[in-house]
Design an enzyme around this catalytic site. Structure first.
Site, PDB file in Angstrom:
ATOM      1  N   SER A 134     -42.065  45.905  27.465  1.00  0.00           N
ATOM      2  CA  SER A 134     -41.717  47.309  27.009  1.00  0.00           C
ATOM      3  C   SER A 134     -40.091  47.236  27.251  1.00  0.00           C
ATOM      4  O   SER A 134     -39.418  46.550  28.168  1.00  0.00           O
ATOM      5  CB  SER A 134     -42.324  48.325  27.950  1.00  0.00           C
TER       6      SER A 134
ATOM      7  N   TYR B 271     -44.184  52.886  36.235  1.00  0.00           N
ATOM      8  CA  TYR B 271     -44.300  52.399  34.824  1.00  0.00           C
ATOM      9  C   TYR B 271     -42.836  51.298  34.707  1.00  0.00           C
ATOM     10  O   TYR B 271     -43.306  50.047  34.587  1.00  0.00           O
ATOM     11  CB  TYR B 271     -44.327  53.020  33.781  1.00  0.00           C
TER      12      TYR B 271
END
Length: 264
Positions: A150, A163
């Site tokens: 990501s 995250y």
């Protein structure tokens, strides 16, 4: 993204079984990027093992694409061992896609168990599956591991500590594998998407609050969708055997950076 040639030409993997389709394993295949990736690889000629926790979803997907469904929880050692057994002695492509974000709390208010869950799925799950399937990828003679990272693995943002820490972990595990396996017939790649509008990612993060999930993409012209990322993954996974795409960062045109997104 250019159209992919047929699977045997792409992988160049030696085979003693002329009629055998190359085999791909995709984790987190029950929805979103994982399901889209399974479809792309199937269209490219792979037999796809669709792995995820939700049996009904992956069974439907496997039936649709002529693949196989294997119920797997990447946070469970026994479940991952069963996946490796089901995949068999040779795997040509592994897509470590299982992951997720589960909160948006500031570090000062972090729930350690939520962070633990985030790390377990995004990092340790990747490690478990890679470790279990690596011998079969080596047997392939031209194996490919694609880890789905990501842009959160590159840039920190407020409320995303759990995250972003996990996705930074995904990136570093990928880089470490690249160094450790440099003399093995296995390529190590990362595809790192930015803003992707899928049916579940933000909804899970906001604990089912649809209005908050929708607000993430409000006004953004043409965010990425799962199919865009799946196309990139399939391209990375199907380069000639001597080509390693170390990392590919893919964002919608509207997203110049993590904090700079055009909205109308």
């Amino acid at each position: 993204m250019s159209e992919h040639p047929t699977a045997p030409e792409r992988t160049g993997a030696p085979s003693a079984e002329p009629d055998r389709r190359p085999l791909a394993v995709v984790t987190g295949a029950s929805s979103g990027i994982g399901a889209a990736t399974a479809r792309h690889l199937a269209r490219a000629g792979f037999e796809v093992v669709c792995a995820a926790r939700r049996a009904e979803r992956i069974e439907e997907l496997a039936a649709e694409i002529g693949g196989r469904a294997v119920v797997c929880d990447v946070t469970d050692d026994a479940s991952v061992a069963a996946l490796a057994e089901a995949a068999g002695p040779r795997v040509d492509v592994l897509v470590n896609n299982a992951g997720g974000a589960f909160d948006l709390s500031p570090v000062a208010e972090a729930e350690v168990e939520v962070w633990r869950r985030t790390y377990d799925v995004n990092v340790l799950g990747l490690v478990r599956v890679t470790r279990a399937l690596l011998p079969a990828l080596v047997v392939s003679g031209a194996g490919v591991i694609v880890n789905v990272g990501s842009t959160a693995g590159r840039v920190a943002y407020e409320g995303g500590g759990g995250y972003t820490a996990a996705k930074h972990g995904t990136k570093v595990v990928t880089q470490t594998l690249r160094l450790e396996l440099f003399d093995q017939p296995v390529r190590i790649c990362e595809v790192a998407p930015g803003m992707v509008h899928t049916e579940e990612f933000s909804l899970v993060r906001f604990e089912g609050d649809q209005s908050k999930a929708d607000a993430v993409y409000a006004g953004v012209p043409d965010p990425l969708v799962a199919d865009d990322v799946a196309d990139a993954i399939a391209w990375v996974a199907t380069r000639p055997p001597h080509v390693n795409i170390d990392e590919l960062v893919i964002k919608p045109r509207a997203q110049a950076a993590q904090h700079k997104v055009h909205r109308v």
